[in-house]
Design a protein around this motif. Structure first.
Motif, PDB file in Angstrom:
ATOM      1  N   ALA A  28      -2.698 -12.879   1.150  1.00 15.21           N
ATOM      2  CA  ALA A  28      -2.160 -12.209   2.406  1.00 15.21           C
ATOM      3  C   ALA A  28      -1.074 -11.108   2.233  1.00 15.21           C
ATOM      4  O   ALA A  28      -0.903 -10.015   2.592  1.00 15.21           O
ATOM      5  CB  ALA A  28      -1.724 -13.135   3.541  1.00 15.21           C
ATOM      6  N   LEU A  30      -0.218  -9.770  -0.540  1.00 17.56           N
ATOM      7  CA  LEU A  30      -0.638  -8.543  -1.424  1.00 17.56           C
ATOM      8  C   LEU A  30      -1.298  -7.675  -0.683  1.00 17.56           C
ATOM      9  O   LEU A  30      -1.151  -6.397  -0.623  1.00 17.56           O
ATOM     10  CB  LEU A  30      -1.512  -8.972  -2.575  1.00 17.56           C
ATOM     11  N   ALA A  31      -2.281  -8.018   0.403  1.00 17.13           N
ATOM     12  CA  ALA A  31      -2.906  -7.131   1.292  1.00 17.13           C
ATOM     13  C   ALA A  31      -2.069  -6.374   2.008  1.00 17.13           C
ATOM     14  O   ALA A  31      -2.193  -5.218   2.275  1.00 17.13           O
ATOM     15  CB  ALA A  31      -3.835  -8.191   2.070  1.00 17.13           C
ATOM     16  N   GLU A  32      -0.771  -7.329   2.571  1.00 22.11           N
ATOM     17  CA  GLU A  32      -0.168  -6.468   3.547  1.00 22.11           C
ATOM     18  C   GLU A  32       0.856  -5.487   2.684  1.00 22.11           C
ATOM     19  O   GLU A  32       1.026  -4.263   3.260  1.00 22.11           O
ATOM     20  CB  GLU A  32       1.098  -7.366   3.939  1.00 22.11           C
ATOM     21  N   ALA A  34      -0.488  -4.004   0.124  1.00 24.56           N
ATOM     22  CA  ALA A  34      -1.363  -2.647   0.158  1.00 24.56           C
ATOM     23  C   ALA A  34      -1.356  -1.772   1.154  1.00 24.56           C
ATOM     24  O   ALA A  34      -1.244  -0.525   1.229  1.00 24.56           O
ATOM     25  CB  ALA A  34      -2.684  -3.138  -0.365  1.00 24.56           C
ATOM     26  N   ALA A  35      -1.512  -2.443   2.365  1.00 23.17           N
ATOM     27  CA  ALA A  35      -1.973  -1.666   3.635  1.00 23.17           C
ATOM     28  C   ALA A  35      -0.439  -1.006   4.147  1.00 23.17           C
ATOM     29  O   ALA A  35      -0.741   0.034   4.574  1.00 23.17           O
ATOM     30  CB  ALA A  35      -2.199  -2.779   4.777  1.00 23.17           C
ATOM     31  N   GLY A  36       0.667  -1.763   3.832  1.00 25.06           N
ATOM     32  CA  GLY A  36       1.839  -1.202   4.316  1.00 25.06           C
ATOM     33  C   GLY A  36       2.310  -0.060   3.467  1.00 25.06           C
ATOM     34  O   GLY A  36       2.736   0.942   4.103  1.00 25.06           O
ATOM     35  N   ILE A  38       0.403   2.016   1.897  1.00 20.61           N
ATOM     36  CA  ILE A  38      -0.582   3.141   2.076  1.00 20.61           C
ATOM     37  C   ILE A  38      -0.300   3.806   3.432  1.00 20.61           C
ATOM     38  O   ILE A  38      -0.197   4.965   3.662  1.00 20.61           O
ATOM     39  CB  ILE A  38      -2.157   2.777   1.954  1.00 20.61           C
ATOM     40  N   ALA A  39      -0.113   2.993   4.210  1.00 21.53           N
ATOM     41  CA  ALA A  39       0.161   3.346   5.873  1.00 21.53           C
ATOM     42  C   ALA A  39       1.515   4.120   5.789  1.00 21.53           C
ATOM     43  O   ALA A  39       1.338   5.161   6.459  1.00 21.53           O
ATOM     44  CB  ALA A  39      -0.026   2.337   6.801  1.00 21.53           C
ATOM     45  N   MET A  40       2.369   3.762   5.128  1.00 18.74           N
ATOM     46  CA  MET A  40       3.883   4.239   5.203  1.00 18.74           C
ATOM     47  C   MET A  40       3.926   5.553   4.210  1.00 18.74           C
ATOM     48  O   MET A  40       4.491   6.641   4.789  1.00 18.74           O
ATOM     49  CB  MET A  40       4.855   3.326   4.912  1.00 18.74           C
TER      50      MET A  40
ATOM     51  N   ALA B  10      -5.520  -3.553   8.697  1.00 17.97           N
ATOM     52  CA  ALA B  10      -5.794  -3.592   6.927  1.00 17.97           C
ATOM     53  C   ALA B  10      -5.558  -4.896   6.749  1.00 17.97           C
ATOM     54  O   ALA B  10      -6.295  -5.379   5.893  1.00 17.97           O
ATOM     55  CB  ALA B  10      -4.743  -2.580   6.457  1.00 17.97           C
ATOM     56  N   LEU B  11      -4.489  -5.568   7.111  1.00 17.29           N
ATOM     57  CA  LEU B  11      -4.150  -6.856   6.572  1.00 17.29           C
ATOM     58  C   LEU B  11      -5.318  -7.907   7.089  1.00 17.29           C
ATOM     59  O   LEU B  11      -5.917  -8.666   6.090  1.00 17.29           O
ATOM     60  CB  LEU B  11      -2.939  -7.500   7.190  1.00 17.29           C
ATOM     61  N   LEU B  15      -7.871 -10.017   4.395  1.00 22.38           N
ATOM     62  CA  LEU B  15      -8.042 -11.145   4.303  1.00 22.38           C
ATOM     63  C   LEU B  15      -9.590 -11.400   4.578  1.00 22.38           C
ATOM     64  O   LEU B  15     -10.100 -12.506   3.894  1.00 22.38           O
ATOM     65  CB  LEU B  15      -7.090 -11.996   5.361  1.00 22.38           C
ATOM     66  N   ILE B 192      -5.723   7.348   7.752  1.00 24.98           N
ATOM     67  CA  ILE B 192      -4.654   6.422   7.012  1.00 24.98           C
ATOM     68  C   ILE B 192      -5.044   5.096   7.337  1.00 24.98           C
ATOM     69  O   ILE B 192      -5.050   4.140   6.436  1.00 24.98           O
ATOM     70  CB  ILE B 192      -3.341   6.616   7.885  1.00 24.98           C
ATOM     71  N   ALA B 196      -5.949   2.386   4.241  1.00 22.92           N
ATOM     72  CA  ALA B 196      -5.240   1.347   4.073  1.00 22.92           C
ATOM     73  C   ALA B 196      -6.043   0.069   4.269  1.00 22.92           C
ATOM     74  O   ALA B 196      -5.838  -0.895   3.464  1.00 22.92           O
ATOM     75  CB  ALA B 196      -4.026   1.209   5.139  1.00 22.92           C
TER      76      ALA B 196
END
Lengths: 208, 208
Positions: A28, A30-32, A34-36, A38-40, B10-11, B15, B192, B196
């Motif tokens: 979770a 690492l997924a966060e 990756a998501a954060g 890329i989003a930011m 994305a999270l 998951l 985006i 993500a």
């Protein structure tokens, strides 16, 4: 960087309140990250690009107005100064001088009428890269204890210590750099991280 | 709001690539929303407060300089205009007029030398509340399908559809409001979110 430390830290802390398996917490986290990142990063890139386009659009508008309706634009220059209590006579030489230099005049309007700074064209890419990289670097700090330790509770304790120290150091340096009181800045970033993690932990424990 | 939509989406998508249990996905998503809304809301509040303090500090410095070293400050006013190709003579009336109005002079320096806008004192609280509330509202959209459906894969499909529509609508409205091309803005926020979520999904699937 502070968000990159805070949010994965708080997410992992929250999950520790609900789940024992560190593998899920790490996944979770690492997924966060990756998501954060890329989003930011991508969000920052596109925001910087649209700032640059906004500037170019307004600049073209001012260039057109300076060429086509110079009297109104001269009045707008005068208006900028009249807000500071200057009379028409005091401002006249500046207005007149600008009206003879269209390029400087447009630059003046961009900055002093519209309050826009010319964006650096390379900034979009570098700022996106910096944001994404620091989010990843920041996020790996709170997650690494869960990768090494097999127990979620112990992972949480070590992660909290490591992350709060990192947040404190980061806040201290940021405070020094921006001219604010460094110690207070350190306490503030630690407070944000602690409150966010505490809330996530309490919420996840309450659900589970 | 866009971050509030994108990161929990994305999270949760990530998951779904690693875990079947929607309960864990929902717990992680809610922990992320709690962490993100507090980090961004409290962070926004403290940032707005420190902007206000930075402004007040610079204002006191300018007030002091205007009173104690007026000649140097008058030279600084002249410098601002010389950047636009104006001569000492053309600028002299403005410099002289400002030097007789210390309050307007300080305001002028704050805006035109330092490029600082006076912050609205109430902004800190309202902006913090707005950021936190829109992060929560945004985050519940991608999570709600996982709350209703018991299957992570089906939750992912519905969440992706609902979230991409919400991102598109949000991007469109934002584009309209900021004067950019609305359709392009809609596609950008969707891009985006999609990238993500795709990255988080691929990463989590690769780990699991």
């Amino acid at each position: 960087m502070a968000d990159g430390l805070t949010v994965p830290f708080a997410l992992a802390a929250g999950l520790s309140g609900a789940i024992d398996q560190t593998a899920i917490i790490v996944t979770a986290g690492l997924a966060e990250i990756a998501a954060g990142s890329i989003a930011m990063g991508l969000g920052g890139y596109l925001a910087a690009k649209s700032d640059a386009e906004h500037y170019a659009r307004e600049q073209r508008r001012e260039q057109k107005e300076v060429a086509e309706i110079p009297e109104e634009e001269m009045e707008e220059v005068a208006q900028v100064f009249r807000g500071y209590g200057l009379t028409r006579e005091q401002v006249a030489p500046v207005v007149h001088a600008l009206s003879e230099r269209p390029k400087a005049w447009v630059d003046f309007m961009m900055r002093f009428e519209l309050g826009l700074e010319e964006p650096d064209p390379k900034r979009a890419v570098t700022s996106a890269g910096t944001i994404a990289a620091s989010y990843v670097a920041g996020g790996l700090i709170p997650l690494s204890p869960y990768m090494v330790l097999q127990n979620a509770y112990r992972g949480l304790i070590v992660s909290a210590i490591v992350t709060l120290i990192a947040l404190g150091v980061f806040g201290f340096i940021k405070g020094k750099y921006t001219g604010a009181r460094a110690l207070r800045s350190a306490l503030q970033t630690m407070l944000i991280g602690g409150v966010a993690a505490g809330a996530a932990f309490a919420l996840a424990k309450w659900i589970a």
